[in-house]
Write a protein that holds these residues in place. Structure first.
Motif, PDB file in Angstrom:
ATOM      1  N   PHE A  57      25.482  36.525  48.499  1.00  0.00           N
ATOM      2  CA  PHE A  57      26.325  36.990  47.402  1.00  0.00           C
ATOM      3  C   PHE A  57      27.658  36.257  47.445  1.00  0.00           C
ATOM      4  N   ARG A  58      28.068  35.717  46.320  1.00  0.00           N
ATOM      5  CA  ARG A  58      29.356  35.035  46.184  1.00  0.00           C
ATOM      6  C   ARG A  58      30.219  35.838  45.222  1.00  0.00           C
ATOM      7  N   PRO A  59      31.294  36.456  45.724  1.00  0.00           N
ATOM      8  CA  PRO A  59      32.133  37.270  44.844  1.00  0.00           C
ATOM      9  C   PRO A  59      32.862  36.416  43.806  1.00  0.00           C
ATOM     10  N   CYS A  60      33.096  37.018  42.666  1.00  0.00           N
ATOM     11  CA  CYS A  60      33.742  36.313  41.562  1.00  0.00           C
ATOM     12  C   CYS A  60      34.741  37.243  40.879  1.00  0.00           C
ATOM     13  N   ILE A  61      35.887  36.681  40.529  1.00  0.00           N
ATOM     14  CA  ILE A  61      36.874  37.380  39.718  1.00  0.00           C
ATOM     15  C   ILE A  61      37.082  36.532  38.470  1.00  0.00           C
ATOM     16  N   ASP A  62      36.572  37.011  37.344  1.00  0.00           N
ATOM     17  CA  ASP A  62      36.783  36.332  36.064  1.00  0.00           C
ATOM     18  C   ASP A  62      38.031  36.913  35.419  1.00  0.00           C
ATOM     19  N   LEU A  63      38.914  36.039  34.957  1.00  0.00           N
ATOM     20  CA  LEU A  63      40.158  36.470  34.324  1.00  0.00           C
ATOM     21  C   LEU A  63      40.213  36.002  32.884  1.00  0.00           C
ATOM     22  N   ARG A  64      40.585  36.917  32.005  1.00  0.00           N
ATOM     23  CA  ARG A  64      40.816  36.577  30.599  1.00  0.00           C
ATOM     24  C   ARG A  64      42.096  37.293  30.183  1.00  0.00           C
ATOM     25  N   SER A  65      43.077  36.532  29.730  1.00  0.00           N
ATOM     26  CA  SER A  65      44.388  37.077  29.337  1.00  0.00           C
ATOM     27  C   SER A  65      44.999  37.925  30.448  1.00  0.00           C
ATOM     28  N   GLY A  66      44.808  37.489  31.686  1.00  0.00           N
ATOM     29  CA  GLY A  66      45.407  38.157  32.841  1.00  0.00           C
ATOM     30  C   GLY A  66      44.682  39.396  33.327  1.00  0.00           C
ATOM     31  N   LYS A  67      43.561  39.750  32.712  1.00  0.00           N
ATOM     32  CA  LYS A  67      42.800  40.947  33.078  1.00  0.00           C
ATOM     33  C   LYS A  67      41.477  40.543  33.731  1.00  0.00           C
ATOM     34  N   VAL A  68      41.059  41.318  34.737  1.00  0.00           N
ATOM     35  CA  VAL A  68      39.744  41.103  35.335  1.00  0.00           C
ATOM     36  C   VAL A  68      38.698  41.549  34.325  1.00  0.00           C
ATOM     37  N   THR A  69      37.787  40.638  34.016  1.00  0.00           N
ATOM     38  CA  THR A  69      36.828  40.825  32.940  1.00  0.00           C
ATOM     39  C   THR A  69      35.425  40.474  33.415  1.00  0.00           C
TER      40      THR A  69
END
Length: 91
Positions: A3-15
């Motif tokens: 498992f590879r963790p991911c933090i997707d950001l859109r307009s400064g929010k985790v999405t």
């Protein structure tokens, strides 16, 4: 498989996005924007997710900046898990 963790950001929010809908709308070499259907947006900070990944010993993760306005949230995530996350995306 790992498992590879991911933090997707859109307009400064985790999405959380629907990956199959991700499209690069880059119109020239100086600007880049992406569009994708959004599944979920959280009020939790990017740093809180990075801290959770660090606490749980999850390595090899990344922060993806989907378009502009994500630099500060990305910095906060990287600072919360030094050496534990890579970064990509941007303008």
């Amino acid at each position: 498989m790992k498992f590879r963790p991911c933090i997707d950001l859109r307009s400064g929010k985790v999405t959380q996005i629907v990956g199959a809908t991700l499209v690069d709308n880059d119109t020239d070499a100086t600007s880049s924007a992406t569009s994708a259907d959004t599944n979920f947006v959280t009020d939790r900070s990017s740093a809180s997710y990075a801290e959770m990944y660090k606490r749980d010993g999850l390595t090899g993760g990344h922060v993806i900046m989907l378009g502009p306005g994500n630099e500060e949230a990305a910095r906060q995530a990287l600072a919360a898990y030094p050496g534990g996350l890579q970064i990509g995306g941007g303008k």
